[in-house]
Structure formats: structure tokens, C-alpha cells
Design an enzyme around this catalytic site. Structure first.
Site, PDB file in Angstrom:
ATOM      1  N   GLY A 207       0.821  -1.219   0.000  1.00  0.00           N
ATOM      2  CA  GLY A 207       0.000   0.000   0.000  1.00  0.00           C
ATOM      3  C   GLY A 207       0.843   1.251   0.000  1.00  0.00           C
ATOM      4  N   ASN A 208       0.221   2.377   0.235  1.00  0.00           N
ATOM      5  CA  ASN A 208       0.967   3.639   0.302  1.00  0.00           C
ATOM      6  C   ASN A 208       0.335   4.557   1.346  1.00  0.00           C
ATOM      7  OD1 ASN A 208      -1.068   5.441  -1.064  1.00  0.00           O
ATOM      8  ND2 ASN A 208      -0.774   3.892  -2.667  1.00  0.00           N
TER       9      ASN A 208
END
Ligand code: CTP
Length: 398
Positions: A207-208
Site C-alpha cells: 500500500g501507500n
């Protein structure tokens, strides 16, 4: 560029709850509004002029007889996009209803042709008084907003109706009011927000750090300005916005499907989501044990913006370019390449080094257009950037 629809006159009248308008002012500023506070003389007994000057960052006019050559009541009434009187005493509502103008604030109220929002706060008996209720009725009949006061404990210790409401209730009223006068009416805007998550197994993901704040700010600004808004949100903790159709997705492929389905109906598409460029090639259906988790083989995700561009008709498309640790020139070059390769009309370049932008309500960067225009956006609220981008959309539509 100057953000339209953003100037608010905040009138403060003489009630103990005047201090609660300090929070309201801050919340409005967070949304990108620019505020001029106009306190009545009696309200200064509760909150002083210096507090309002410090919080608003502006001069605080209180007197009709200062700077008379600038005709302050007329210029303030004309420059405001909305006027909020909070707290509004029974007295100020009676004056507004009767057309009495005997100080700066009541002169502004009489001269204004923009939405007026009264936020009454007073003791239950004063609120229920037949004269007050008749005045409230009359103000509403004339198209002004009078927010219902909350019930609860009052300053005197009594319990009843008359409390200053939550700031969010006042802001909801402002949003609804401005929506009906809005300049994006008739436009359908599709926005992506947040950061996609790509499953490794049922427990883990790639993810980020995107919080979704910029996309939600865009959705909020667009709905307030009368657009029909669809938000495709990936993994944001932010609350849904009333009036915005919000589709929650997790991965890049889900986001792509949701956007593709709605693309043809959109007039404007804004890609503010941080889309993961890759995903695990074979997401495991069962949790992978630690000893087997030594390497993850990856496969590329589609470039959603590029795919949407292939189907582009008259849509205006706006993208974002996040870079880290590049010089401004280098960053602008990279952003220009992204603008061209992804078929965008506008791109906002921002340096996200050191977590300075992710999760924050503020941003700074540069807006570039396909026509080669360049607008610097000095540090400011994401809501202000949202409105600037929407102003650009309007300019492009002529
Ligand atoms: N974007 C997209 N699909 C992807 C990756 C990005 O639609 N798979 C969009 C983003 O929403 C953004 C723009 O493309 O509007 C630029 O995203 P950015 O992450 O800055 O660039 P990338 O294309 O991912 O390139 P790089 O990671 O090499 O900087």
C-alpha cells in the site's frame, strides 16, 4: 488565480457562546474559506478584537464610522460569498427582520444579497418568545437560513433548547446554501481518492501513505459548487460526504473497474488517488507463513489514467504527480511527461518528500496545463487547491 466562492463575513453578536465561533472560524479556514470577522460592540465583552484579528489574520472592522471613504458595509456585503452570524442574538434577528441598521454588522446584513445564515444561541425563554419565533419565521420566509439551536445545558445551568450548535452543523448549512448558488451546476465530476492496497495474502498488502484528503477536498468543493460528484475512494478513513456518491474500493483493479464504468457519463475526471503501480502476481488465498515469505513476485497494474484517456471524449482530465527528492525543474519535467503520456489536460505536481503532504490538510506545488500554463500553489489548504483546480475546469469550459 483567486478562489471563487470562498469569502465569508462572520458576524459575532453579544452572547456568551461567542467563544465557540473561534472553533467555527478555524474549521472554516481548514476548508479554505477566507474570513472577515465583524463583531458587534457588545460581543467584544465576550471575545476581544485581538483574538479575532489573530485567528482570522485580517483586520477586524467594528465601526461604521471608520474608513468611511471605503464605504465598509457595502464593500464587505459585496465581497462576501456568504454571511454567517454566529452567535445570533434575539436582538440581531429582530433588527434583521425589521430592517434596522444601526451598526456595521446590521448595515452589512441590510446591504447583502448573498446567503445569510443565522446561528441563534440564547436562553430557552428568549428563543421560545413569540417575537423571536415570528422574526425567525420572517427571516426564513425571505430565504435566509436560521440554524436550529441545540438542546442541552445552558449557561444559567438550566437545561433546554437554545445552545450554540456544533460547528459541523453550521458548516453543513453553509455547504447546502452555497450549493444552491453554485457555478458548477450541471457538471458531472468523477474523482478518485486514497491509496490502493494490493493483497499479498488475506492479511498483508502492498500500500501507500495516501490519506485521501485531497480527493475528499475536491469532492467537497465540487459538491458545494453544485456539481454532481462521484468519488471512488480507496482505503480512506475519512467520512463519506453528504450528497457525494461514494464507491469504496480496495485495489487498483477495483478502482479501474469503478472508474471505467462511470467514465462516459463524466464531464470532468480527477485522478488524485495514489494507485499502486504493481501488485503481487499471485495473491495467496491463505496466510503465507513467515518462513515462506522471502520474496514476492510482482506484476504491473494498469495505468488507470492512460486507460481512461483512450476512451476520452470531451472530458477534462486532471492528474497528480507525486515525486520525492527532485529539483523543481526536474520535477516539473517529470510532471510534464506524465501530463502528455497520460493524456491529461492539467496536472498538479507536488513534492511529497518526508511525508510533508500525505495525511496533511495542506499542500504546495505547481499546476501545469496541456497548453503550457504554469501556476504556483504556495503552501495552503488542500481545499483551496481543490477550488483552484475547479476554477481551471470552469476556465477551460469557457
Ligand atoms: N495513476 C494511474 N494509474 C497508475 C498509477 C498512477 O492512474 N497505475 C495516476 C495517478 O492517480 C496520478 C497520476 O497517474 O494522477 C500520476 O501518478 P504518479 O504516481 O505520480 O506517477 P506514476 O505514473 O505512478 O509514475 P511513477 O510512479 O514512475 O512516478
Amino acid at each position: 488565480m483567486y478562489p471563487r466562492g470562498r469569502e465569508i463575513v462572520l458576524g459575532i453578536t453579544g452572547g456568551i457562546s461567542a467563544y465557540k465561533s473561534c472553533d467555527l472560524l478555524r474549521r472554516l479556514q481548514d476548508l479554505g474559506f477566507l474570513i472577515t470577522v465583524v463583531p458587534t460592540q457588545s460581543s467584544l465583552n465576550f471575545v476581544g478584537r485581538s483574538t479575532w484579528e489573530a485567528l482570522s489574520g485580517r483586520q477586524v472592522p467594528t465601526d461604521l464610522w471608520n474608513n468611511v471613504h471605503q464605504v465598509p458595509h457595502i464593500s464587505l456585503a459585496k465581497s462576501a460569498d456568504a454571511i454567517i452570524i454566529a452567535p445570533a442574538t434575539a436582538d440581531v434577528m429582530a433588527k434583521a427582520a425589521a430592517g434596522i441598521a444601526d451598526d456595521l454588522l446590521t448595515n452589512i446584513i441590510l446591504a447583502a444579497s448573498v446567503p445569510l445564515i443565522f446561528v441563534p444561541a440564547m436562553h430557552t425563554e428568549m428563543w421560545n418568545n413569540a417575537a423571536t419565533q415570528a422574526n425567525v419565521q420572517l427571516l426564513r420566509t425571505r430565504g435566509h437560513q436560521v440554524v436550529e439551536p441545540d438542546s442541552g445545558k445552558l449557561t444559567s445551568g438550566d437545561v433546554g433548547v437554545g445552545r450554540y450548535p456544533q460547528s459541523s452543523k453550521i458548516i453543513d448549512c453553509l455547504s447546502a446554501t452555497m450549493r444552491s448558488r453554485a457555478d458548477l451546476h450541471g457538471l458531472s465530476i468523477l474523482i478518485s481518492a486514497g491509496g490502493t492496497r494490493e493483497a499479498i495474502d488475506p492479511v498483508r498488502y502492498i500500500g501507500n501513505h495516501s490519506s485521501g484528503r485531497q480527493g475528499y477536498a475536491l469532492a467537497y468543493a465540487a459538491i458545494v459548487r453544485g456539481a454532481k460528484v462521484t468519488l471512488v475512494a480507496a482505503n480512506s478513513a475519512l467520512a463519506d460526504i453528504e450528497g457525494v456518491e461514494t464507491i469504496h474500493v480496495t485495489s487498483a483493479l477495483e478502482m479501474q473497474a469503478a472508474l471505467m464504468e462511470r467514465f462516459d457519463q463524466a464531464d470532468v475526471v480527477i485522478m488524485s488517488a495514489a494507485v499502486a503501480d504493481v501488485r503481487p502476481a499471485n495473491a495467496s488465498a491463505a496466510k503465507i507463513s513467515k518462513s515462506d515469505l522471502t520474496a514476492i513476485s510482482l506484476t504491473e497494474n494498469p495505468d488507470i489514467t492512460k486507460e481512461l484517456s483512450k476512451r476520452k471524449g470531451n472530458q477534462i482530465m486532471i492528474g497528480f504527480a507525486a515525486q520525492t527528492a527532485v529539483s523543481l525543474d526536474e520535477g516539473l519535467k517529470l510532471a510534464t511527461t506524465k501530463l502528455q503520456e497520460k493524456g491529461l489536460d492539467v496536472i498538479y505536481f507536488n513534492d511529497v518528500s518526508g511525508g510533508a503532504i500525505f495525511g496533511s490538510d495542506r499542500t504546495q506545488g505547481v499546476i501545469l496545463t496541456a497548453q503550457g500554463q504554469k501556476y504556483e500553489f504556495a503552501d495552503g489548504p488542500k481545499m483551496t487547491l481543490a477550488n483552484k483546480l475547479l476554477d481551471l475546469v470552469l476556465d477551460k469550459l469557457g
